[in-house]
Motif scaffolding. Structure first.
Motif, PDB file in Angstrom:
ATOM      1  N   ASN A   1      -5.121  -2.229  -8.724  1.00  0.00           N
ATOM      2  CA  ASN A   1      -4.870  -3.425  -9.689  1.00  0.00           C
ATOM      3  C   ASN A   1      -3.388  -3.904  -9.150  1.00  0.00           C
ATOM      4  O   ASN A   1      -2.774  -4.521  -9.810  1.00  0.00           O
ATOM      5  CB  ASN A   1      -4.790  -2.742 -10.942  1.00  0.00           C
ATOM      6  N   TYR A   2      -2.867  -3.877  -7.972  1.00  0.00           N
ATOM      7  CA  TYR A   2      -1.645  -4.044  -7.454  1.00  0.00           C
ATOM      8  C   TYR A   2      -1.532  -5.617  -7.633  1.00  0.00           C
ATOM      9  O   TYR A   2      -0.362  -6.047  -8.372  1.00  0.00           O
ATOM     10  CB  TYR A   2      -1.536  -3.644  -6.178  1.00  0.00           C
ATOM     11  N   ARG A   3      -2.309  -6.329  -7.236  1.00  0.00           N
ATOM     12  CA  ARG A   3      -2.179  -7.751  -7.472  1.00  0.00           C
ATOM     13  C   ARG A   3      -1.961  -8.409  -9.053  1.00  0.00           C
ATOM     14  O   ARG A   3      -1.424  -9.219  -9.155  1.00  0.00           O
ATOM     15  CB  ARG A   3      -3.305  -8.594  -6.725  1.00  0.00           C
ATOM     16  N   ASP A   4      -2.750  -7.536  -9.944  1.00  0.00           N
ATOM     17  CA  ASP A   4      -2.948  -8.029 -11.157  1.00  0.00           C
ATOM     18  C   ASP A   4      -1.266  -7.619 -11.793  1.00  0.00           C
ATOM     19  O   ASP A   4      -0.937  -8.345 -12.786  1.00  0.00           O
ATOM     20  CB  ASP A   4      -3.860  -6.987 -11.782  1.00  0.00           C
ATOM     21  N   LEU A   5      -0.650  -6.746 -11.198  1.00  0.00           N
ATOM     22  CA  LEU A   5       0.599  -6.355 -11.909  1.00  0.00           C
ATOM     23  C   LEU A   5       1.680  -7.026 -11.590  1.00  0.00           C
ATOM     24  O   LEU A   5       2.795  -6.974 -11.991  1.00  0.00           O
ATOM     25  CB  LEU A   5       0.921  -4.767 -11.548  1.00  0.00           C
ATOM     26  N   GLU A   6       1.371  -8.105 -10.575  1.00  0.00           N
ATOM     27  CA  GLU A   6       2.541  -8.921  -9.865  1.00  0.00           C
ATOM     28  C   GLU A   6       4.016  -8.160  -9.761  1.00  0.00           C
ATOM     29  O   GLU A   6       4.956  -8.544 -10.074  1.00  0.00           O
ATOM     30  CB  GLU A   6       2.728  -9.993 -11.311  1.00  0.00           C
ATOM     31  N   LEU A   7       3.578  -7.192  -8.864  1.00  0.00           N
ATOM     32  CA  LEU A   7       4.945  -6.336  -8.410  1.00  0.00           C
ATOM     33  C   LEU A   7       5.272  -6.644  -7.088  1.00  0.00           C
ATOM     34  O   LEU A   7       4.316  -6.999  -6.182  1.00  0.00           O
ATOM     35  CB  LEU A   7       4.379  -4.927  -8.516  1.00  0.00           C
ATOM     36  N   ASP A   8       6.427  -6.317  -6.671  1.00  0.00           N
ATOM     37  CA  ASP A   8       6.635  -6.396  -5.028  1.00  0.00           C
ATOM     38  C   ASP A   8       5.936  -5.173  -4.426  1.00  0.00           C
ATOM     39  O   ASP A   8       5.638  -4.424  -5.137  1.00  0.00           O
ATOM     40  CB  ASP A   8       8.340  -6.322  -4.825  1.00  0.00           C
ATOM     41  N   SER A   9       5.494  -5.398  -3.145  1.00  0.00           N
ATOM     42  CA  SER A   9       4.820  -4.546  -2.451  1.00  0.00           C
ATOM     43  C   SER A   9       5.761  -3.024  -2.324  1.00  0.00           C
ATOM     44  O   SER A   9       5.135  -2.170  -2.230  1.00  0.00           O
ATOM     45  CB  SER A   9       4.493  -5.151  -1.063  1.00  0.00           C
TER      46      SER A   9
ATOM     47  N   GLY B   1       2.350   5.753 -14.639  1.00  0.00           N
ATOM     48  CA  GLY B   1       1.163   5.685 -13.783  1.00  0.00           C
ATOM     49  C   GLY B   1       1.073   5.028 -12.810  1.00  0.00           C
ATOM     50  O   GLY B   1      -0.124   4.986 -12.134  1.00  0.00           O
ATOM     51  N   LEU B   2       2.075   4.313 -12.416  1.00  0.00           N
ATOM     52  CA  LEU B   2       2.307   3.607 -11.113  1.00  0.00           C
ATOM     53  C   LEU B   2       1.942   4.709 -10.106  1.00  0.00           C
ATOM     54  O   LEU B   2       2.673   5.790 -10.083  1.00  0.00           O
ATOM     55  CB  LEU B   2       3.349   2.627 -11.114  1.00  0.00           C
ATOM     56  N   THR B   3       1.247   4.039  -8.933  1.00  0.00           N
ATOM     57  CA  THR B   3       1.221   5.285  -7.758  1.00  0.00           C
ATOM     58  C   THR B   3       1.648   4.483  -6.397  1.00  0.00           C
ATOM     59  O   THR B   3       1.510   3.270  -6.659  1.00  0.00           O
ATOM     60  CB  THR B   3      -0.145   5.697  -7.581  1.00  0.00           C
ATOM     61  N   GLY B   4       2.044   5.093  -5.430  1.00  0.00           N
ATOM     62  CA  GLY B   4       2.587   4.735  -4.304  1.00  0.00           C
ATOM     63  C   GLY B   4       2.574   5.366  -3.201  1.00  0.00           C
ATOM     64  O   GLY B   4       2.796   6.774  -3.478  1.00  0.00           O
TER      65      GLY B   4
ATOM     66  N   VAL C   1       8.933   3.073  -2.075  1.00  0.00           N
ATOM     67  CA  VAL C   1       7.474   3.346  -2.250  1.00  0.00           C
ATOM     68  C   VAL C   1       6.569   1.994  -2.061  1.00  0.00           C
ATOM     69  O   VAL C   1       7.114   0.966  -2.340  1.00  0.00           O
ATOM     70  CB  VAL C   1       7.335   3.831  -3.577  1.00  0.00           C
ATOM     71  N   ASP C   2       5.465   2.233  -1.329  1.00  0.00           N
ATOM     72  CA  ASP C   2       4.738   1.112  -0.962  1.00  0.00           C
ATOM     73  C   ASP C   2       3.485   1.338  -1.951  1.00  0.00           C
ATOM     74  O   ASP C   2       2.635   2.127  -2.121  1.00  0.00           O
ATOM     75  CB  ASP C   2       4.162   1.058   0.323  1.00  0.00           C
ATOM     76  N   VAL C   3       3.564   0.060  -3.295  1.00  0.00           N
ATOM     77  CA  VAL C   3       2.569   0.353  -4.328  1.00  0.00           C
ATOM     78  C   VAL C   3       1.318  -0.471  -3.992  1.00  0.00           C
ATOM     79  O   VAL C   3       0.630  -0.597  -4.890  1.00  0.00           O
ATOM     80  CB  VAL C   3       3.411  -0.302  -5.394  1.00  0.00           C
ATOM     81  N   THR C   4       1.083  -0.951  -2.817  1.00  0.00           N
ATOM     82  CA  THR C   4      -0.076  -1.665  -2.556  1.00  0.00           C
ATOM     83  C   THR C   4      -1.187  -0.871  -2.324  1.00  0.00           C
ATOM     84  O   THR C   4      -2.327  -1.687  -2.365  1.00  0.00           O
ATOM     85  CB  THR C   4      -0.067  -2.792  -1.207  1.00  0.00           C
TER      86      THR C   4
END
Length: 62
Positions: free
Chosen positions: A37-45, A15-18, A30-33
């Motif tokens: 909920n990007y900030r909550d997932l603590e992923l790289d951009s 379910g991640l999108t980018g 892929v840019d996932v920003t």
């Protein structure tokens, strides 16, 4: 298998999108920003996704 183009929105990994930033031979960058909920997932951009592991959910405007 349909390969994404720059600007396409893809869905991958449960379910991640980018937005596709660059298309490589075997993968896309892929840019996932764009996710709310990007900030909550603590992923790289940016992340790399193999062509086999995503589906295109929205075509680019290009």
């Amino acid at each position: 298998m349909k390969i994404a183009k720059v600007g396409n929105v893809i869905e991958f990994k449960n379910g991640l999108t980018g937005v596709v930033e660059k298309v490589n031979e075997n993968s896309v960058i892929v840019d996932v920003t764009i996710m709310d909920n990007y900030r909550d997932l603590e992923l790289d951009s940016l992340t790399v996704v193999n062509h086999k592991n995503y589906k295109i959910i929205k075509d680019s405007l290009h």
